[in-house]
Structure formats: structure tokens, C-alpha cells
Design a protein around this motif. Structure first.
Motif, PDB file in Angstrom:
ATOM      1  N   LEU A   1       0.511  -1.041  -0.090  1.00 42.70           N
ATOM      2  CA  LEU A   1       0.169  -0.216  -0.230  1.00 42.70           C
ATOM      3  C   LEU A   1       0.533   1.438  -0.413  1.00 42.70           C
ATOM      4  N   MET A   2       1.946   1.667   0.825  1.00 42.46           N
ATOM      5  CA  MET A   2       2.696   2.235   0.927  1.00 42.46           C
ATOM      6  C   MET A   2       3.880   2.215   0.053  1.00 42.46           C
ATOM      7  N   LYS A   3       4.113   3.587  -0.891  1.00 38.87           N
ATOM      8  CA  LYS A   3       5.402   3.443  -1.047  1.00 38.87           C
ATOM      9  C   LYS A   3       6.306   3.462  -0.648  1.00 38.87           C
ATOM     10  N   LYS A   4       7.336   2.158  -1.630  1.00 43.44           N
ATOM     11  CA  LYS A   4       9.114   2.054  -0.345  1.00 43.44           C
ATOM     12  C   LYS A   4       8.956   2.884  -0.472  1.00 43.44           C
TER      13      LYS A   4
ATOM     14  N   GLU B   1       4.612   1.256 -24.720  1.00 38.80           N
ATOM     15  CA  GLU B   1       3.658   2.081 -24.835  1.00 38.80           C
ATOM     16  C   GLU B   1       3.830   2.644 -23.388  1.00 38.80           C
ATOM     17  N   MET B   2       3.465   1.794 -22.244  1.00 42.34           N
ATOM     18  CA  MET B   2       3.642   2.187 -20.903  1.00 42.34           C
ATOM     19  C   MET B   2       4.529   2.225 -20.471  1.00 42.34           C
ATOM     20  N   ARG B   3       5.951   2.245 -20.688  1.00 43.52           N
ATOM     21  CA  ARG B   3       6.995   2.461 -20.781  1.00 43.52           C
ATOM     22  C   ARG B   3       7.097   4.160 -20.050  1.00 43.52           C
ATOM     23  N   ARG B   4       7.147   4.087 -22.143  1.00 44.63           N
ATOM     24  CA  ARG B   4       7.398   5.880 -22.679  1.00 44.63           C
ATOM     25  C   ARG B   4       5.982   6.365 -21.435  1.00 44.63           C
ATOM     26  N   VAL B   5       4.932   5.944 -21.079  1.00 45.38           N
ATOM     27  CA  VAL B   5       4.376   7.446 -20.187  1.00 45.38           C
ATOM     28  C   VAL B   5       4.111   7.238 -19.352  1.00 45.38           C
TER      29      VAL B   5
ATOM     30  N   ALA C   1       9.283   7.973  -9.151  1.00 43.12           N
ATOM     31  CA  ALA C   1       9.222   8.740  -6.910  1.00 43.12           C
ATOM     32  C   ALA C   1       8.194   9.266  -6.545  1.00 43.12           C
ATOM     33  N   ASP C   2       7.816   9.899  -7.592  1.00 41.21           N
ATOM     34  CA  ASP C   2       6.198  10.553  -6.986  1.00 41.21           C
ATOM     35  C   ASP C   2       4.866   9.741  -7.271  1.00 41.21           C
ATOM     36  N   TRP C   3       4.982   8.527  -7.517  1.00 40.32           N
ATOM     37  CA  TRP C   3       3.794   7.397  -7.892  1.00 40.32           C
ATOM     38  C   TRP C   3       3.063   6.565  -7.808  1.00 40.32           C
ATOM     39  N   ASN C   4       2.235   6.320  -7.509  1.00 40.54           N
ATOM     40  CA  ASN C   4       1.765   4.747  -7.106  1.00 40.54           C
ATOM     41  C   ASN C   4       1.740   4.345  -8.471  1.00 40.54           C
ATOM     42  N   ILE C   5       2.266   3.500  -8.913  1.00 41.58           N
ATOM     43  CA  ILE C   5       1.924   3.266 -10.002  1.00 41.58           C
ATOM     44  C   ILE C   5       1.315   1.948 -10.307  1.00 41.58           C
TER      45      ILE C   5
ATOM     46  N   LEU D   1      10.606  -6.724 -20.917  1.00 39.71           N
ATOM     47  CA  LEU D   1      10.380  -5.784 -20.369  1.00 39.71           C
ATOM     48  C   LEU D   1       9.356  -5.931 -19.254  1.00 39.71           C
ATOM     49  N   LEU D   2       8.567  -7.220 -19.095  1.00 44.19           N
ATOM     50  CA  LEU D   2       7.945  -6.493 -17.334  1.00 44.19           C
ATOM     51  C   LEU D   2       8.674  -7.213 -16.700  1.00 44.19           C
ATOM     52  N   GLU D   3      10.099  -7.733 -16.798  1.00 42.74           N
ATOM     53  CA  GLU D   3      10.650  -8.262 -15.601  1.00 42.74           C
ATOM     54  C   GLU D   3      11.744  -7.114 -15.876  1.00 42.74           C
ATOM     55  N   LYS D   4      12.406  -5.886 -16.392  1.00 39.91           N
ATOM     56  CA  LYS D   4      13.277  -5.038 -16.675  1.00 39.91           C
ATOM     57  C   LYS D   4      12.527  -4.082 -15.834  1.00 39.91           C
ATOM     58  N   ASP D   5      11.458  -3.660 -16.709  1.00 39.68           N
ATOM     59  CA  ASP D   5      10.756  -1.786 -16.788  1.00 39.68           C
ATOM     60  C   ASP D   5       9.611  -1.709 -16.464  1.00 39.68           C
ATOM     61  N   ILE D   6       8.796  -2.934 -16.102  1.00 39.09           N
ATOM     62  CA  ILE D   6       7.707  -2.332 -15.457  1.00 39.09           C
ATOM     63  C   ILE D   6       7.578  -3.366 -14.320  1.00 39.09           C
ATOM     64  N   LEU D   7       7.597  -4.560 -13.742  1.00 37.13           N
ATOM     65  CA  LEU D   7       7.437  -5.044 -12.509  1.00 37.13           C
ATOM     66  C   LEU D   7       8.288  -4.146 -11.838  1.00 37.13           C
ATOM     67  N   PRO D   8       9.349  -3.734 -11.315  1.00 29.08           N
ATOM     68  CA  PRO D   8      10.473  -2.808 -10.795  1.00 29.08           C
ATOM     69  C   PRO D   8       9.617  -2.294  -9.802  1.00 29.08           C
ATOM     70  N   PHE D   9       8.925  -1.244 -10.754  1.00 28.00           N
ATOM     71  CA  PHE D   9       8.237  -0.339 -10.969  1.00 28.00           C
ATOM     72  C   PHE D   9       7.000  -0.131 -10.477  1.00 28.00           C
ATOM     73  N   THR D  10       6.081  -1.103 -10.956  1.00 30.89           N
ATOM     74  CA  THR D  10       5.495  -1.084 -10.300  1.00 30.89           C
ATOM     75  C   THR D  10       4.455  -1.150  -9.256  1.00 30.89           C
ATOM     76  N   GLN D  11       3.844  -0.813  -8.664  1.00 28.99           N
ATOM     77  CA  GLN D  11       2.683  -1.461  -6.842  1.00 28.99           C
ATOM     78  C   GLN D  11       2.434  -3.109  -7.617  1.00 28.99           C
ATOM     79  N   TYR D  12       1.449  -3.050  -8.597  1.00 25.43           N
ATOM     80  CA  TYR D  12       0.701  -4.159  -8.413  1.00 25.43           C
ATOM     81  C   TYR D  12       0.315  -4.612 -10.145  1.00 25.43           C
ATOM     82  N   TYR D  13       0.156  -5.639 -10.340  1.00 26.39           N
ATOM     83  CA  TYR D  13       0.381  -5.808 -11.816  1.00 26.39           C
ATOM     84  C   TYR D  13      -0.501  -6.542 -11.795  1.00 26.39           C
TER      85      TYR D  13
END
Lengths: 507, 433
Positions: free
Chosen positions: B134-137, B325-329, B337-341, B362-374
Motif C-alpha cells: 500500500l505504501m510507496k517504498k 507504450e506504458m514504459r514511455r508514458v 518516485a512520485d506516483w504509485n503505479i 520488458l515486464l521483468e526489467k522495465d515494468i514490475l520493478p516500478f509498479t505496485q501491482y500488476y
């Protein structure tokens, strides 16, 4: 004279002016005697809230009030039901709540109705004088609210809720009908509670509790020995009182809460017995006052029409076969009777002279009415004052029916032979003690298994609703702590109709 | 007579009773709420919900007569043509004309209807669900701060002065140092005046020893009052505020959907329901929530909601384009740092086999490390399709469900599955056990 107000909107200024004008008429011309008035302006939501807690603004918390609120709120929002224009509390000073949404003409009507009509009745009727303590009620409510909140904190909301559920179920049976009430007040209750606690603290002895020798069980009294019922002062019709005083397993705080509920039941008991008179008195007063204001030119024609509109809506009585019929309207009956008495005093017919020799043509209707408002309750008032002419006007008729017959019998209509019968039957209908089942505690097997024995006197074969009675027995058993048996005994023959019981109080 | 305006009194006095009532009817209300939500589209969740619950749990029993028993006797108004001795057919059970009384409170006894506010509805609807992580790390890295009260300090800006503390200090100091009070001096002055009045002759006054003593005492007191100030800098106290890093209270939700020809309207509807639920849920946890819609065929683009759900597109299926596209956005607008994704992807499971490795990377490197939940939802058109062998995309995603706590994949086949699956995803582990 100039009008007191114009247009629909009210202001404090116009409220004040109207109050003065109404006061002059009500006290000066009608000769009313009232408690000092306190008028409070509230919102619709607050009105709903007061509704939910049986008309008292300062009520302890309980889920059933929340249920009432949710229900009323829905009806109100759907537009299925309007809100009452006012709520008035039998207290000294007498508090009337008026809604902010009312127009000024309505506010005037409401003030005349509540702040003078009801107020006079509360102050003078013998039942209220004898059974309620207008000076102390608001303080007592404050104490009750505080005490119950305190108990919730201390013993848990759940425990308090279950206790209140049980106590509420017995509210109708928590009333003293004959004894004279002893003085009570919040200061007494608090002092008693303090004393109790101080005693418990002073007499607490840890050592004694741990080392108390185990005395041998006292020999059981022979089963045929007479039960010491004298100590319980049986029979007792006030179930809440009995349980508060004698239930073996209740903690002191539980007894105090039972007591609070009992006090409230007692406080409302006179209102139950005087619905017709109370509303009749208030409606008659507002009718006289508003008409007088209009005569004097203090109320504009527009305002007068608005008053008439509201007034006729209040005293509307649909016929028995009308789909809108929902029982007799106490406002109609009360108002019509007051008007009828006025007529008998001023311009009696020959019939009235033979029926009401004392008052017919006496020419002082206010004196007669004021006297009636003091001395009577619904049942005796109807028995004394319902006139043949009013029976004809309302076209009253009496229906009787036996339990397993498919038809009702028209026992009496508005004719010579019928007047007396209708009058008696209608009075019976407003006799609270006939309406509510007569239930008494008749025994408690203190030597044996402590089964509590209740008895319902069945009159005319009218038994209890079984599903509800069973539920209430569970509540009683929970308070009493041991099994409870309820016998339904025919009052005439002494035969037992039915036996209901709750063997094991659920914890 | 007194008139009071009580309209400004605290509102919501009935709240305590309402809470007790809701607690009492909890089980029934919860059931009714779930029922209501499965029947009706959740996307236009109404402001308020009318709820019907069985009345038995709310019944308040009383000892009362059964109106059907015994002799009955009543007086009614409005006789039209009855004569004494007439017989009237008893109306059927349940009142009507001539019936003496309805139920005691004049309402049906079987059901109790009332209105739930939107808040209450959602509370019950989403009850005991939790957002994972729930909390941003990165809370500590956050640059935003908020100020919290933190005691008192002896120095500070004049606007922050704490009068109560300051005056209390001043008073105790004055008492301790025995600063003469105004009353004491006034009394002395009065005494002097009285004495002066007594001694009419001025010359006499000059030499009167008592007067001299009094004047000297007054002078001493005055000096003392001057020397011991009423308010000393020592007394001053200021409210102290402490800067605490503010947790990130904004979230962005990415909705990814395959809109290629293989997705039917029905499948889209299922996906949409899931997105809406997730949105409602996230919205209740964060102050500010944004949504980004990304649809894809063999190429992906960010679109508005209308286009996302309703416009048609033809083409093949390349899931990796949507992730790109998601990574680009994210890079452009939503700094992790500012958003819970949060991300929710809906698809029928089709993907070009060759695209698999790229998606995984993509998922491994660029998405999952930065998202709260997928969350990945695989929608199936009919019941039969559920039995089908595992889809391409499912095979690609399967390992992630194992290895990443913030990744979950589920299958949904019909409307009624949505809510259970949703609950399953967000019920905390501890409660599931």
C-alpha cells in the motif's frame, strides 16, 4: 390592526411578534395556564432524528433508533410521508421544536398548537401531574444518556445493547398503573450509584475471598415448603420493576439501565392514555387562536387560507372503506369533541339537554373544557362527553366478531339504541389497560430451579401473538437468568389456554 | 419565551445510532450489497443505493395480542348503509377495509428497506480488501514534506507564538519574583491620598513620618515593578513544527487491453468491469488517481476512455507494444518516485509466439520493478474456452506469478466471476488463511 407578517418567510422578529399575539389570545381569552415556553428552530434532519428517538432529542444510543431513522428517512425522501410540523416535550420549560422549512403561517399555527395547546395539557392534566416530573425530565435524560454511554465503555457495547433490547421488549409491561410515583431525579440516581460503588469498594476483601471456608451446603428446604414469595411481593404487574429488584444475576449497572428504561416507559404512559384529548386540546386551541388572529386582522387572508389547508389535512378522517383509512384519527375525534362541547354549552338542542344536563346551555364552554382537560383521560372523556350528535356526524358504528366466524356483526349504529353502546365501545377502545395484555409475575421457584412464572389473563379469548411472545420470553429469561414459563389463563373460567416457556436462557 | 436556533448544532447526531444499526444488520447488509452489485453494472455506481434486507433480525418483539384471536370489537367511522344486526363479510387476511389494525408499526414485516450512502456502500463492498504494498517504498526519498506540530520552542517567528504557554511562564515568574501587583500599588496610593487628606496643612504633610514611609514604600514597589518586567523574553514560547516527508498519495492506473478482432464485445465488457472495480478500489486509497488507457493490436497507443472501450481496430496482436507504450508514458509523465503505479491488463490470451521473450524481458526489467501491482485478467468468451489449453500469453506470464509478489494473473469467464476474482486478488494473505 396590521397583520403580524406578510409573505411566507419567517424571521425571528415575526416569530416574536406572532408569539406575543398568540399569547394574548391563549392566556387572555382562552384562559390557558402554561409552563414557560422555549422554542427551538431545527432542520429537517434534526426533526427526523428526534422522530427516531421517540420524540426526545436527548436520547441514549441504540440501534433501534437508527433503524427508525433509516426508515423515516427513506419515506421522507421518497415523498411518501411529510414530516411532523413540530415536536413538543413535556418539560418545564416546555420545549417545542419547529422546522426551519415551515412558512410563517405554519410557524404561527405550530406555536399555537404546541407551545400553548399541548403545553396547557401537559401542565394541567392530572395524569401528567401525577406521573411525570416535568422539571426533571431533561436532566434525567442527560443522566441516562451519559450513564449508558459510560456503561458501553466499561462493559462493552454488545452487552449494553442486549440488555437494552430486552428492556425495550418489556417497556409496555414496565409501567406502574396504580401506585403513586415516588420522587426521582438525576441527582438521586447518581448518588445511589455512587453509594453502591463506594460500598462495593469498602467491603472488598481480597484475603477473605481467597480464604473463605467452604461452608457445607445448607440443607435444601423440603420441596413442599411454601415458597417465600412474600419477599418478592407477588403478584407484580410491572415486569421491569420486578426484574430490576429481584432478578438474581444482574449486575448493579444492569439494574440501573432497567430502571432508566422503566422511568421512560412511565414518563410516556400518560401520553398513551390521552392521545385523543391531548391532540384535541392542541388542535382546538390552534383553531381558536388562528381564527381570532384572522378576525382581529392580524392574520392576512392568505395566511388564513394556508392555516385552513393545514388544519383540514390534520383533522381529515377517511371513512372505514376508504383505501386511505388507517384507523381512527385522534386529531379528528379530539377536535370534534371539543367543538361539540362548545356547541352544547352555547346552543344546546333538546337532546343535548337530556344527555348533558350539567353543561347544556351553561354558556361557559372554556370553563367546561379546561375542567375536562384537567380531570379526564381518553377513556373517561369519551364515556362522559361523546354526544349523539357527534356520533351521527361521524357516522360511527360498532362491529363485533367472534374468532372463528367468517362475518362481523354490526352491533350498533347511530340510532337511539346505539348511542350508548357505541360510546361504551369507543371508550373501551381507548382504554390502554384493555388494549395491552395483562401480564403478571405470579411466582418464582426460589427453593427449586428458580423458574419464573408469568401469567397472562386472557379476556374475551384474546391471546398473545405467539412468535413475539416466545422472543420476549427469551429476553426475560436472559434478564432473570433462569427458565421462564408463561401461562395464558382465561380470566373467566380459569382454564389454561396455552403454556409458553423458555427453558434455558441463552448466554 | 425564548427562541433558540438549533440548526447549527452538530449535525449527524443520528450517526451513532446508524452505526449501531448497521453493525446489527451487518451480515444481511453485506449480502444485499454483494447481491446488488452482481445484478447491476458497476461502472455507473449510483450515489446511493437502496437496500432491502430481511426484517427478522431487526424485529423488536413486544408482548401483544394476536389480533386474530378472541372476540373483536371496534368502532369505525363513515357508516354508509349498515343497519344494526347486519352481517359483514370479514375482509381477507392482511387488513383492508373493516380490518381493525395492520401490523403495529404500519410497515411490511418481511423486509426492511433503507438507503445506503455511496460511502457506506463502497465500504461494505470493498470491505477487508487491501491493496498490496500500500505504501510507496520510496517514502523516504519523497521530496514533498508536510509540517506537523512538535511541541514548543523558546525561539521562533512571532506568528507562531503560543500565548497560553507564554503567559503561564510570565505569571509564574512574576509570582516567584514577587512583582508587585497593580492592586497592591493602587491600595498604597489610596492610603497615601487618605493620609494627605487627613493632614490638611501642606507643611505638615512634608514632615509626617508615616506619609514619608508610605511614599518610600510606593517608590520601592514602583521600582520593583519596573525592574521585573511583565513579559520577559525568557517567558516566550513558540509552537514548533517539524517537517515530515509526505507519503505519496497519488496513484496512476494503467489499463491495458487487447482490442484486436479476437476480442468480442462481451469480453471487453468483462474487462471493463474489472477495470472499474479496480479504479473504485484504488480511488478509495489515494487522494488523487489518474487513469491511462492503452489499447493495442500489433501496435499500441494511448487513448481516451471512449475510444478505449468502444472504437474498433483491426490488426494482429503484439503485447510487447503495449508494455513499451506504458514504459514511455511512465518515463514521460509518472515518475515512479512520485506516483504509485498500478496496471491492469485484459486480453483473450492471444499473442504472437515470437513476441513472448520480449514481453517477458520488458515486464521483468522495465515494468514490475516500478509498479505496485500488476494484474492480468484473461477473459474467455464462453465456458468452453476455459477448458482450452493455456494461451500464449498465459504461458509467458505464468513464471511471474511465482516469482513476483506484485504480479497476479487470473481467468474470468462470466460476469459473476469478476467480483470473486477481484476479492481473491486483494484479500490479504493473512485473512485468506
Amino acid at each position: 390592526m396590521t397583520t403580524l407578517f406578510s409573505g411566507g418567510d419567517w424571521s425571528y422578529d415575526s416569530l416574536e411578534r406572532s408569539y406575543q399575539a398568540i399569547e394574548a389570545i391563549a392566556l387572555g381569552e382562552l384562559g390557558l395556564e402554561i409552563y414557560p415556553n422555549q422554542i427551538e428552530v431545527i432542520t429537517a434532519e434534526q426533526m427526523l432524528d428526534a422522530y427516531a428517538s421517540i420524540g426526545l432529542p436527548l436520547m441514549y444510543n441504540h440501534w433501534s433508533f437508527g433503524k427508525q431513522f433509516a426508515h423515516n428517512e427513506l419515506l421522507y425522501r421518497k415523498g411518501a410521508r411529510g414530516l411532523a410540523y413540530e415536536i413538543v416535550i413535556n418539560a418545564n420549560p416546555c420545549v417545542s421544536y419547529i422546522m426551519e422549512d415551515n412558512s410563517m403561517a405554519m410557524q404561527a399555527l405550530v406555536m399555537a398548537h404546541a407551545a400553548f395547546g399541548h403545553n396547557h395539557f401537559f401542565r394541567n392534566n392530572h395524569l401528567f401531574r401525577q406521573w411525570t416530573d416535568a422539571d426533571a425530565i431533561l436532566d434525567y435524560l442527560a443522566f441516562a444518556k451519559g450513564y449508558i454511554a459510560h456503561c458501553e465503555e466499561r462493559y462493552g457495547a454488545r452487552a449494553v445493547e442486549r440488555l437494552l433490547d430486552a428492556a425495550h421488549a418489556l417497556m409496555d409491561q414496565g409501567v406502574n398503573r396504580y401506585q403513586r410515583k415516588r420522587r426521582t431525579g438525576p441527582q438521586w440516581s447518581e448518588a445511589r450509584e455512587r453509594e453502591r460503588r463506594a460500598y462495593a469498594e469498602a467491603s472488598y476483601d481480597d484475603l477473605w475471598t481467597r480464604t473463605r471456608p467452604h461452608a457445607p451446603e445448607p440443607p435444601r428446604a423440603r420441596p413442599d415448603a411454601p415458597a417465600p414469595d412474600e419477599a418478592l411481593d407477588l403478584p407484580e404487574e410491572n415486569l421491569l420493576y420486578f426484574l430490576e429488584k429481584h432478578a438474581p444475576r444482574l449486575a448493579p449497572w444492569q439494574r440501573e439501565i432497567l430502571r432508566i428504561v422503566r422511568q421512560l416507559a412511565q414518563y410516556f404512559y400518560p401520553q398513551k392514555q390521552t392521545k385523543v384529548m391531548n391532540e384535541g386540546c392542541a388542535t382546538y386551541v390552534h383553531y381558536r387562536v388562528m381564527n381570532r388572529l384572522h378576525e382581529q386582522g392580524q392574520l392576512s387572508d392568505g395566511g388564513y387560507l394556508e392555516f385552513l389547508h393545514a388544519h383540514t389535512a390534520v383533522i381529515f378522517q377517511p371513512d372505514f372503506d376508504d383505501p386511505r383509512f388507517g384507523g381512527a384519527n385522534p386529531y379528528t375525534l379530539g377536535f370534534e369533541m371539543m367543538r361539540d362541547i362548545e356547541r352544547i354549552c352555547r346552543e344546546p338542542s333538546e337532546e343535548d339537554r337530556s344527555w348533558f344536563p350539567d353543561i347544556a346551555g351553561c354558556g361557559t364552554p372554556m370553563e367546561v373544557l379546561r375542567d375536562a382537560w384537567v380531570e379526564y383521560r381518553d377513556e373517561s372523556f369519551l364515556l362522559q362527553f361523546l354526544s349523539p350528535s357527534l356520533i351521527r356526524k361521524l357516522r360511527l358504528f360498532e362491529l363485533t366478531g367472534e374468532e372463528d366466524e367468517p362475518d362481523y356483526l354490526v352491533a350498533a349504529i347511530h340510532n337511539e339504541q346505539g348511542y350508548q353502546k357505541i360510546r361504551r365501545a369507543l371508550a373501551r377502545q381507548y382504554d390502554v389497560s384493555l388494549h395491552e395484555p395483562d401480564i403478571q409475575v405470579v411466582g418464582a421457584d426460589l427453593q427449586g430451579d428458580r423458574t419464573l412464572l408469568l401469567q397472562h389473563q386472557v379476556y374475551d379469548g384474546r391471546r398473545l401473538d405467539e412468535a413475539d411472545a416466545t422472543l420476549v420470553l427469551h429476553h426475560i429469561a436472559r434478564l432473570w437468568g433462569y427458565p421462564v414459563v408463561l401461562l395464558e389463563v382465561d380470566a373467566a373460567s380459569g382454564a389454561t389456554w396455552r403454556r409458553l416457556h423458555c427453558h434455558q436462557p441463552d448466554s | 419565551m425564548r427562541i433558540f436556533d438549533r440548526r447549527r448544532n452538530p449535525q449527524g447526531k443520528s450517526l451513532a445510532n446508524r452505526q449501531r444499526f448497521m453493525r446489527r444488520a451487518k451480515r444481511q447488509v453485506t449480502e444485499a450489497v454483494r447481491q446488488a452489485s452482481s445484478d447491476r453494472s458497476i461502472r455507473d455506481m449510483p450515489g446511493e443505493e437502496k437496500i432491502v434486507i430481511p426484517a427478522d433480525s431487526l424485529h423488536e418483539p413486544r408482548l401483544r395480542h394476536d389480533p386474530r384471536t378472541g372476540q373483536q370489537d371496534g368502532v369505525l367511522p363513515g357508516n354508509k348503509h349498515f343497519r344494526q344486526g347486519d352481517r359483514v363479510r370479514r375482509p381477507p387476511e392482511g387488513g383492508g377495509s373493516g380490518g381493525r389494525e395492520g401490523s403495529p408499526d404500519g410497515e411490511g414485516e418481511d423486509a426492511f428497506t433503507f438507503v445506503l450512502s455511496r460511502e457506506e456502500f463502497l465500504d461494505i463492498f470493498l470491505e477487508d480488501l487491501q491493496l498490496p504494498d500500500l505504501m510507496k517504498k520510496s517514502v523516504t526519498r519523497s521530496e514533498q514534506v508536510s509540517y506537523q506540530r512538535a511541541g514548543f520552542t523558546a525561539s521562533g517567528a512571532p506568528t507562531n507564538i503560543n500565548l497560553l504557554r507564554t503567559m503561564r511562564n510570565s505569571l509564574s515568574r512574576r509570582i516567584a519574583l514577587r512583582r508587585p501587583g497593580r492592586g497592591e500599588m493602587a491600595e498604597l496610593e489610596r492610603e497615601i491620598e487618605a493620609r494627605e487628606a487627613q493632614l490638611a496643612e501642606k507643611s505638615e504633610a512634608e514632615n509626617d513620618p508615616e506619609l514619608i514611609a508610605l511614599r518610600a514604600r510606593l517608590e520601592r514597589l514602583r521600582r520593583r515593578a519596573r525592574e521585573i518586567p511583565f513579559l520577559d523574553p525568557l517567558d516566550l514560547r513558540f509552537n514548533r513544527f517539524e517537517a515530515v516527508p509526505k507519503p505519496v498519495t497519488q496513484a496512476v492506473m494503467f489499463c491495458l487491453m487487447d482490442v484486436s478482432g479476437s476480442m468480442s464485445e462481451e469480453m471487453k465488457d468483462l474487462a471493463k468491469r474489472f477495470f472499474t472495480l479496480l479504479y473504485l478500489f484504488i480511488q478509495r486509497r489515494y487522494r488523487h488517481v489518474e487513469i491511462v488507457f492503452i489499447r493495442h493490436t500489433h501496435r499500441a497507443e494511448e487513448v481516451d476512455e471512449e475510444t478505449f472501450f468502444y472504437s474498433r481496430e483491426t490488426g494482429g496482436t503484439l503485447v510487447s507494444t503495449a508494455l513499451e507504450e506504458m514504459r514511455r508514458v511512465i518515463d514521460a509523465r509518472y515518475s515512479p518516485a512520485d506516483w504509485n503505479i498500478y496496471a491492469a491488463q485484459a486480453s483473450d490470451g492471444d499473442n504472437m509466439t515470437a513476441d513472448g521473450p520480449q514481453v517477458a524481458a520488458l515486464l521483468e526489467k522495465d515494468i514490475l520493478p516500478f509498479t505496485q501491482y500488476y494484474a492480468y485478467i484473461e477473459v474467455a468468451g464462453g465456458v468452453g474456452e476455459l477448458l482450452r489449453t493455456r494461451s500464449n500469453l498465459w504461458q509467458t506470464y505464468a513464471p511471474f506469478s511465482e516469482s513476483h509478489a506484485n504480479f497476479a494473473a487470473r481467468r474470468v469467464a462470466k460476469r459473476s466471476d469478476i467480483y470473486p476474482v477481484f476479492r481473491e486478488l486483494f484479500t490479504p494473505e493473512t485473512e485468506r488463511a
